[in-house]
Motif scaffolding. Structure first.
Motif, PDB file in Angstrom:
ATOM      1  N   GLN A   1      25.411 -22.904 -34.852  1.00 28.87           N
ATOM      2  CA  GLN A   1      24.737 -22.258 -35.973  1.00 28.87           C
ATOM      3  C   GLN A   1      23.241 -22.078 -35.692  1.00 28.87           C
ATOM      4  O   GLN A   1      22.667 -21.044 -36.031  1.00 28.87           O
TER       5      GLN A   1
ATOM      6  N   GLU B   1      22.726 -19.224 -33.317  1.00 29.28           N
ATOM      7  CA  GLU B   1      22.947 -17.944 -33.990  1.00 29.28           C
ATOM      8  C   GLU B   1      21.729 -17.558 -34.823  1.00 29.28           C
ATOM      9  O   GLU B   1      21.283 -16.395 -34.800  1.00 29.28           O
ATOM     10  N   ARG B   2      21.165 -18.521 -35.551  1.00 25.43           N
ATOM     11  CA  ARG B   2      19.966 -18.238 -36.352  1.00 25.43           C
ATOM     12  C   ARG B   2      18.800 -17.832 -35.469  1.00 25.43           C
ATOM     13  O   ARG B   2      18.051 -16.911 -35.768  1.00 25.43           O
ATOM     14  N   HIS B   3      18.664 -18.549 -34.337  1.00 28.86           N
ATOM     15  CA  HIS B   3      17.583 -18.256 -33.403  1.00 28.86           C
ATOM     16  C   HIS B   3      17.718 -16.842 -32.835  1.00 28.86           C
ATOM     17  O   HIS B   3      16.742 -16.116 -32.699  1.00 28.86           O
TER      18      HIS B   3
ATOM     19  N   LEU C   1      19.215 -14.283 -34.286  1.00 32.25           N
ATOM     20  CA  LEU C   1      18.940 -13.321 -35.349  1.00 32.25           C
ATOM     21  C   LEU C   1      17.444 -13.186 -35.605  1.00 32.25           C
ATOM     22  O   LEU C   1      16.946 -12.100 -35.947  1.00 32.25           O
ATOM     23  N   ASP C   2      16.723 -14.321 -35.455  1.00 35.79           N
ATOM     24  CA  ASP C   2      15.267 -14.272 -35.661  1.00 35.79           C
ATOM     25  C   ASP C   2      14.582 -13.468 -34.547  1.00 35.79           C
ATOM     26  O   ASP C   2      13.560 -12.899 -34.748  1.00 35.79           O
TER      27      ASP C   2
END
Length: 270
Positions: free
Chosen positions: A262, A265-267, A269-270
């Motif tokens: 997770q 994935e956030r990294h 998207l950023d």
């Protein structure tokens, strides 16, 4: 016939104000005797956790163990189906209560003491795969073991300085910077920090940099990249520091749990 080698550790790093740790499965090379600034809570389920107090103490089986700040010890999670190792900072209310409970000695805990909390934590990690649920389960466990906080609070100037350092993870901060945040002269702050924590500010800054490495690895950074971003000269310097404070190099602990996925994935998207 020798036993088969343990499955290599795969898990996640978790961190919030005052508490951080590792949660995962597998093991690997033995953890060398070491000591660190934080109070440690080690948990193994359903069985298999072993703890060695000191450098040459007798290995002892237990469901969980509490290790005081700066106490030399080693742990073995190779036979555990699931394990969690939490580090509670001594300046927090829970840290002070645990320090008072331990009185400088390692405490081994039976299964009945931690079974319910361990089951909640394992489900939060493996089934819910939720950082929030994992944090809540960890904090329930820490609160249950620490009980009521002692009446004497940590010095607010030291707490302000520690928060200043936390907010600048990966940035270089000096004694003068931190002392200013505590509204003290560098010399007065230097002495106060040692009085309150039992360690020099330089050692604490090294501890925070090491924890920042794990956060970067969770997001998918390479070991070399994480070392440089956290202020280490190179990955060899990072490995030496990790061996001293954790008893093993970062390369042994693969951040490949559900929370790591997770975070990456956030990294991305950023």
């Amino acid at each position: 016939m020798s036993p088969p080698p343990a499955e290599r550790y795969q898990g996640d790093f978790i961190a919030w104000t005052g508490v951080c740790g590792f949660i995962g499965r597998g093991g690997g090379p033995s953890i060398e005797p070491h000591s660190h600034y934080a109070i440690q809570l080690a948990l193994g389920a359903p069985t298999g956790l072993r703890v060695q107090p000191g450098r040459h103490g007798e290995w002892q089986a237990c469901a969980a163990a509490l290790v005081p700040s700066r106490a030399v010890h080693s742990i073995d999670v190779n036979e555990c189906g699931f394990s969690a190792v939490l580090f509670i900072e001594p300046e927090t209310a829970q840290g002070r209560a645990l320090a008072a409970r331990l009185g400088g000695g390692v405490e081994l805990l039976g299964r009945s003491t931690v079974a319910a909390c361990a089951a909640r934590l394992q489900a939060a990690w493996e089934v819910e795969k939720s950082y929030g649920a994992v944090r809540a389960a960890c904090m329930d466990l820490v609160r249950e073991l620490s009980g009521a906080a002692p009446n004497t609070p940590s010095d607010p100037r030291v707490l302000a300085a520690i928060e200043y350092v936390r907010e600048r993870a990966g940035q270089g901060v000096s004694l003068a910077d931190v002392a200013k945040a505590a509204h003290l002269s560098p010399e007065r702050f230097r002495h106060l920090f040692v009085e309150e924590t039992g360690m020099a500010l330089r050692t604490y800054l090294l501890w925070r940099r090491l924890l920042h490495v794990w956060t970067l690895l969770m997001a998918g950074e390479t070991l070399s990249g994480a070392a440089h971003a956290a202020g280490f000269a190179d990955s060899a310097h990072l490995s030496r520091t990790a061996r001293t404070m954790f008893g093993l190099p970062p390369s042994v602990l693969q951040m490949r749990g559900p929370l790591s996925a997770q975070a990456r994935e956030r990294h991305h998207l950023d």
